[in-house]
Enzyme design. Sequence first.
Site, PDB file in Angstrom:
ATOM      1  N   ARG A 189       0.847  -1.187   0.000  1.00 33.58           N
ATOM      2  CA  ARG A 189       0.000   0.000   0.000  1.00 33.58           C
ATOM      3  C   ARG A 189       0.881   1.235   0.000  1.00 33.58           C
ATOM      4  NH1 ARG A 189      -1.219   2.785   5.090  1.00 33.58           N
ATOM      5  NH2 ARG A 189      -3.082   3.639   4.127  1.00 33.58           N
TER       6      ARG A 189
ATOM      7  N   LYS B 289      -2.642  15.036   8.871  1.00 31.86           N
ATOM      8  CA  LYS B 289      -1.403  15.057   8.089  1.00 31.86           C
ATOM      9  C   LYS B 289      -0.645  16.368   8.252  1.00 31.86           C
ATOM     10  CE  LYS B 289      -2.616  11.687   4.458  1.00 31.86           C
ATOM     11  NZ  LYS B 289      -1.497  10.715   4.550  1.00 31.86           N
TER      12      LYS B 289
END
Lengths: 292, 310
Positions: B198, B292
């Site tokens: 991923r 983030k």
Amino acid sequence: MILQVTAVRTPSPGLRALTLVGDDLPSYPPGAHLPVEWAPGRVNPYSLTGLGIAPETYEITVARRSGGSARLHGLEVGDPVHARSPRSGFPPVETAAHHVLVAGGVGVTPLLGHARWHAFWGHSFEVLAVGAPHLGTLRELGPLTVARDRRELADLLRPVVGNAPWNSHVYTCGPPGLIAAVAAAARAAHWVDARIHAEPFVHEPAGAPFEVLLRRSRRRVRVAADESLLDAVDRIGLPAPRLCRQGVCGECLTTLLAGTAEHHDHVDAAEHGRIAPCVSRAAPGETLELDL
Amino acid sequence: MTEVGGATGEGAYPFPLARDTYRISANVEPASAPMLHVGADHADVLALRSRILDAEPRRFVAAPHAAAASWDALVWLLDRTAREQDGVSLERDGLRYRWTDPRRGVEQEFVFGDASTLPEHPLTFAGRQVEEDVVVLGARDDRLWLDAGMVVFASVWSLAFDHGMSFAELHGPVPSPEVFARAERFLLRMQPGDAYRRLNWGLQLDDRPDLSLDAHPAWGPRRARLEVHDVGSEVHLRTEVQHLVRLPMSGAVLFLIGVRLLPLAEVATVPAWSARLVSVLDTLPEEVRSYKDLGVLGSMAADWLRRSSA
């Protein structure tokens, strides 16, 4: 992958121990099984009994029943065997302070892999066995107690689970009755369920052919000797839930409307008037009627 | 670690955004070779990994019960390296192995499971041979646990702090816990030898791979001040190529994280990447933007990319 039989032994009557070789055999964890394709599309899992660290050979022990195991009992040195990559199903818990392995009959096979692993890594472990083959090998690997029968095993087990160090884990492989007895003994000694592990015999689907009447869909299907009731229902395109295909998860349980069944599940389907089509079949000469 | 772009060809940058919008997801796909990266600066990256580990031993953790899984990880990583990289070899005779990497003059013999035959823990020995960070997750009680690892390039987390946590605890700070509950069930169903991949991504102010909380004093203050002089060359897209492997002998899950940094100036050379990153940054849900840490940096990057493509 295609393997080849290099040795055939009979550890006890009705059992065949096969040694298989092949190119670049994948490693496997303790308690893993080898899916053996004994006829096109027909796969049976057999516990790998060796040490899975970069193995040179695969070792399996097969009890003679019918279908796939009968086919494997006919194998001779030099014969090819079609198999798929090993699958993990019954691994040890690496944080355990001590491992108690309880083996009933041919249920010893996955636990033999466990015992080899613990001996290799120097883990603390012991084996209790009743009616099991491979006792010589087990004795070389570590402490082994052999019971004459189930009752003696229960007597031997009580002090073991009573005195085992905190955070010991117990692993039982054998018939459902043995699994239940070991779990009861451990719980009585205040073990939590997270420390009690079991793998029931993986029952083979095959047996005598029989007929099933599916009431809701008004269909009649004949279950062949080498297929399970669930496979037969699949074959005629009826949707039926399932998960483990070993009579353990209870997903496929169906109401049994008529007929006498041979129950091979581990979830007491019979007590509730139901049947696990993945492992159970009709009793000899019976026709089953299901709510499907 | 920092590379030039290029959308195609050998060594193409693994651009992480598959759609014009981004939501947190498990986004796993079956892995394909090569799983281990060899960049032009391979030797430098490996030397940097060793330098960080030697200066800060807490970049390595291993529970006593992770011994078997650590050896399993070592042999898997060395075998994988030998299969994928020219000249490197792992020879075996029973449990005796010989590892040779002539590029770096490394030759080591060891006996599987015998700690006295290696100069250090099997996991740090392995972690020094590859560009990827290495985490070992043990499977117990139907859950995964961070049992061991060597992580020198963490992105705003700390291996030493996370050691011993469950998979759910590890992902506590992530906004979508249900995604990780599903991911854990998926990982627990993986069979021995299965491997998945991923991609994860972020933006950062420089080309420093080590954004660990352990090293926060070294990079945190500048990040807080958002001190940027030249966005195109200083701000980098950080892609993490993550691999998840069910180790064959122990059943533990090996989690590999490879860091690939690309300056925005290189992102801008591929118009499709530039447009997609702008679109993703413009439409990022608030909780993901905050997780983030892209509150200001995200708009700064999007504005720069818009201007440079105009």
